[in-house]
Design a protein around this motif. Structure first.
Motif, PDB file in Angstrom:
ATOM      1  N   VAL A   1     -10.551  -2.774   2.246  1.00  0.00           N
ATOM      2  CA  VAL A   1     -11.612  -1.932   1.920  1.00  0.00           C
ATOM      3  C   VAL A   1     -11.304  -0.628   1.323  1.00  0.00           C
ATOM      4  O   VAL A   1     -10.168  -0.251   2.003  1.00  0.00           O
ATOM      5  N   ALA A   2     -11.859  -0.686   0.228  1.00  0.00           N
ATOM      6  CA  ALA A   2     -11.258   0.341  -0.683  1.00  0.00           C
ATOM      7  C   ALA A   2     -12.138   1.952  -0.286  1.00  0.00           C
ATOM      8  O   ALA A   2     -12.740   2.720  -0.691  1.00  0.00           O
ATOM      9  N   SER A   3     -11.824   2.821   0.176  1.00  0.00           N
ATOM     10  CA  SER A   3     -12.032   3.886   1.719  1.00  0.00           C
ATOM     11  C   SER A   3     -10.745   4.931   1.520  1.00  0.00           C
ATOM     12  O   SER A   3     -11.926   6.205   2.045  1.00  0.00           O
ATOM     13  N   GLN A   4     -10.172   5.190   0.686  1.00  0.00           N
ATOM     14  CA  GLN A   4      -9.141   6.547   0.462  1.00  0.00           C
ATOM     15  C   GLN A   4     -10.443   7.048  -0.787  1.00  0.00           C
ATOM     16  O   GLN A   4     -10.798   6.516  -1.686  1.00  0.00           O
ATOM     17  N   ASN A   5      -9.838   8.396  -0.947  1.00  0.00           N
ATOM     18  CA  ASN A   5     -10.474   8.601  -1.798  1.00  0.00           C
ATOM     19  C   ASN A   5      -9.588   8.570  -3.440  1.00  0.00           C
ATOM     20  O   ASN A   5      -8.773   8.167  -3.533  1.00  0.00           O
ATOM     21  N   PRO A   6     -10.198   7.764  -4.183  1.00  0.00           N
ATOM     22  CA  PRO A   6     -10.028   7.903  -5.680  1.00  0.00           C
ATOM     23  C   PRO A   6      -8.349   7.822  -6.036  1.00  0.00           C
ATOM     24  O   PRO A   6      -8.280   8.752  -5.961  1.00  0.00           O
ATOM     25  N   GLY A   7      -7.418   6.635  -6.061  1.00  0.00           N
ATOM     26  CA  GLY A   7      -6.272   7.650  -6.936  1.00  0.00           C
ATOM     27  C   GLY A   7      -5.115   6.022  -7.028  1.00  0.00           C
ATOM     28  O   GLY A   7      -5.711   4.715  -6.799  1.00  0.00           O
ATOM     29  N   ASN A   8      -3.950   6.489  -6.961  1.00  0.00           N
ATOM     30  CA  ASN A   8      -3.140   4.817  -7.284  1.00  0.00           C
ATOM     31  C   ASN A   8      -2.444   5.069  -5.931  1.00  0.00           C
ATOM     32  O   ASN A   8      -1.282   6.015  -4.858  1.00  0.00           O
ATOM     33  N   PHE A   9      -2.153   4.229  -4.788  1.00  0.00           N
ATOM     34  CA  PHE A   9      -1.248   3.713  -3.771  1.00  0.00           C
ATOM     35  C   PHE A   9      -0.660   2.416  -3.872  1.00  0.00           C
ATOM     36  O   PHE A   9      -0.478   1.404  -4.124  1.00  0.00           O
ATOM     37  N   TRP A  10       0.796   3.011  -3.410  1.00  0.00           N
ATOM     38  CA  TRP A  10       1.703   1.948  -3.534  1.00  0.00           C
ATOM     39  C   TRP A  10       1.767   0.501  -2.344  1.00  0.00           C
ATOM     40  O   TRP A  10       0.737   0.769  -0.799  1.00  0.00           O
ATOM     41  N   ILE A  11       1.552  -0.926  -3.066  1.00  0.00           N
ATOM     42  CA  ILE A  11       1.341  -1.614  -2.027  1.00  0.00           C
ATOM     43  C   ILE A  11       2.844  -2.412  -1.828  1.00  0.00           C
ATOM     44  O   ILE A  11       3.858  -1.784  -2.680  1.00  0.00           O
ATOM     45  N   ARG A  12       3.267  -2.332  -0.301  1.00  0.00           N
ATOM     46  CA  ARG A  12       4.742  -3.043  -0.119  1.00  0.00           C
ATOM     47  C   ARG A  12       5.565  -4.155   0.470  1.00  0.00           C
ATOM     48  O   ARG A  12       4.205  -4.058   1.409  1.00  0.00           O
ATOM     49  N   ALA A  13       5.899  -4.688   0.073  1.00  0.00           N
ATOM     50  CA  ALA A  13       6.454  -6.129   0.978  1.00  0.00           C
ATOM     51  C   ALA A  13       7.911  -5.482   0.573  1.00  0.00           C
ATOM     52  O   ALA A  13       9.004  -5.709   0.301  1.00  0.00           O
ATOM     53  N   THR A  14       8.166  -5.477   2.178  1.00  0.00           N
ATOM     54  CA  THR A  14       9.857  -4.676   2.824  1.00  0.00           C
ATOM     55  C   THR A  14      10.507  -5.761   3.654  1.00  0.00           C
ATOM     56  O   THR A  14       9.685  -6.502   4.638  1.00  0.00           O
TER      57      THR A  14
ATOM     58  N   ILE B   1       0.766  -1.970  -7.799  1.00  0.00           N
ATOM     59  CA  ILE B   1      -0.134  -0.342  -6.880  1.00  0.00           C
ATOM     60  C   ILE B   1      -1.559  -0.569  -6.872  1.00  0.00           C
ATOM     61  O   ILE B   1      -1.607  -1.712  -7.417  1.00  0.00           O
ATOM     62  N   LEU B   2      -2.046  -0.589  -6.305  1.00  0.00           N
ATOM     63  CA  LEU B   2      -3.316  -0.192  -5.529  1.00  0.00           C
ATOM     64  C   LEU B   2      -3.967   0.921  -6.715  1.00  0.00           C
ATOM     65  O   LEU B   2      -3.718   1.703  -6.179  1.00  0.00           O
ATOM     66  N   HIS B   3      -4.912   0.751  -7.669  1.00  0.00           N
ATOM     67  CA  HIS B   3      -5.239   1.387  -8.831  1.00  0.00           C
ATOM     68  C   HIS B   3      -6.416   1.475  -8.837  1.00  0.00           C
ATOM     69  O   HIS B   3      -7.399   0.644  -8.747  1.00  0.00           O
ATOM     70  N   TYR B   4      -7.482   3.052  -7.629  1.00  0.00           N
ATOM     71  CA  TYR B   4      -8.864   3.195  -7.872  1.00  0.00           C
ATOM     72  C   TYR B   4      -9.226   3.061  -9.479  1.00  0.00           C
ATOM     73  O   TYR B   4      -9.160   3.624 -10.342  1.00  0.00           O
ATOM     74  N   ASP B   5     -10.376   2.043  -9.678  1.00  0.00           N
ATOM     75  CA  ASP B   5     -11.437   2.060 -10.710  1.00  0.00           C
ATOM     76  C   ASP B   5     -11.738   3.319 -10.787  1.00  0.00           C
ATOM     77  O   ASP B   5     -13.448   2.247 -10.407  1.00  0.00           O
ATOM     78  N   ALA B   6     -11.847   3.948 -11.473  1.00  0.00           N
ATOM     79  CA  ALA B   6     -12.852   5.990 -11.484  1.00  0.00           C
ATOM     80  C   ALA B   6     -12.195   6.016 -12.607  1.00  0.00           C
ATOM     81  O   ALA B   6     -11.421   6.701 -12.589  1.00  0.00           O
ATOM     82  N   PRO B   7     -13.582   6.942 -13.177  1.00  0.00           N
ATOM     83  CA  PRO B   7     -12.737   7.962 -14.104  1.00  0.00           C
ATOM     84  C   PRO B   7     -12.111   8.596 -14.055  1.00  0.00           C
ATOM     85  O   PRO B   7     -11.122   9.444 -14.835  1.00  0.00           O
ATOM     86  N   GLN B   8     -11.429   9.162 -12.851  1.00  0.00           N
ATOM     87  CA  GLN B   8     -10.590  11.236 -12.477  1.00  0.00           C
ATOM     88  C   GLN B   8      -9.633   9.864 -12.240  1.00  0.00           C
ATOM     89  O   GLN B   8      -8.441  11.261 -12.484  1.00  0.00           O
ATOM     90  N   VAL B   9      -9.000   8.924 -12.381  1.00  0.00           N
ATOM     91  CA  VAL B   9      -7.835   8.170 -11.794  1.00  0.00           C
ATOM     92  C   VAL B   9      -7.224   7.587 -13.076  1.00  0.00           C
ATOM     93  O   VAL B   9      -8.121   6.735 -13.838  1.00  0.00           O
ATOM     94  N   PRO B  10      -6.176   8.039 -13.526  1.00  0.00           N
ATOM     95  CA  PRO B  10      -5.552   7.136 -14.460  1.00  0.00           C
ATOM     96  C   PRO B  10      -4.953   6.353 -14.381  1.00  0.00           C
ATOM     97  O   PRO B  10      -4.363   5.969 -12.707  1.00  0.00           O
ATOM     98  N   VAL B  11      -5.104   5.426 -15.379  1.00  0.00           N
ATOM     99  CA  VAL B  11      -3.784   4.003 -15.140  1.00  0.00           C
ATOM    100  C   VAL B  11      -2.910   4.547 -15.198  1.00  0.00           C
ATOM    101  O   VAL B  11      -2.068   4.724 -15.676  1.00  0.00           O
ATOM    102  N   PRO B  12      -1.857   3.772 -14.195  1.00  0.00           N
ATOM    103  CA  PRO B  12      -0.478   4.312 -14.366  1.00  0.00           C
ATOM    104  C   PRO B  12      -0.472   3.133 -15.533  1.00  0.00           C
ATOM    105  O   PRO B  12      -0.264   1.953 -16.394  1.00  0.00           O
TER     106      PRO B  12
END
Length: 120
Positions: A63-76, A91-102
């Motif tokens: 569920v994309a439930s966090q404040n919009p941003g960019n978050f690491w997806i990790r496989a360690t 990168i998990l990227h929230y598609d929202a106007p205030q979040v820049p695309v990495p």
């Protein structure tokens, strides 16, 4: 990069294609609900990381439930592999106007410092 919309739920299929290493899969600051293991449905349960053994498969709901941003997806990896790769990132990227695309430079490294998330 995995693009998500705030408030939406996504089904991810996580597969280990390793031949000898266990992977620990996680998405910073996000829980996942496991709904199937190796193709069989299970009673859903929520986790913040998953140990994925050789050839194992998991179906999870995210569920994309966090404040919009960019978050690491990790496989360690839990072991030190021969090729020296111990962690794979996306990168998990929230598609929202205030979040820049990495973005990445020509050598593909500048995005490594973009997400500001922390592991739980």
């Amino acid at each position: 990069m995995l693009n998500v919309k705030p408030g939406h739920t996504y089904r991810l299929r996580i597969v280990s294609t390793t031949s000898g290493s266990t992977l620990v899969f996680s998405i910073d600051r996000h829980n996942m609900t496991i709904v199937a293991v190796d193709g069989s449905y299970v009673q859903p349960y929520t986790v913040h990381r998953i140990n994925v053994y050789v050839a194992q498969r998991y179906d999870v709901l995210l569920v994309a439930s966090q404040n919009p941003g960019n978050f690491w997806i990790r496989a360690t990896t839990l072991a030190h592999p021969a090729d020296g790769v111990e962690q794979i990132l996306a990168i998990l990227h929230y598609d929202a106007p205030q979040v820049p695309v990495p973005t990445a430079s020509a050598d593909g490294t500048s995005w490594l410092h973009e997400p500001t998330s922390q592991q739980w």
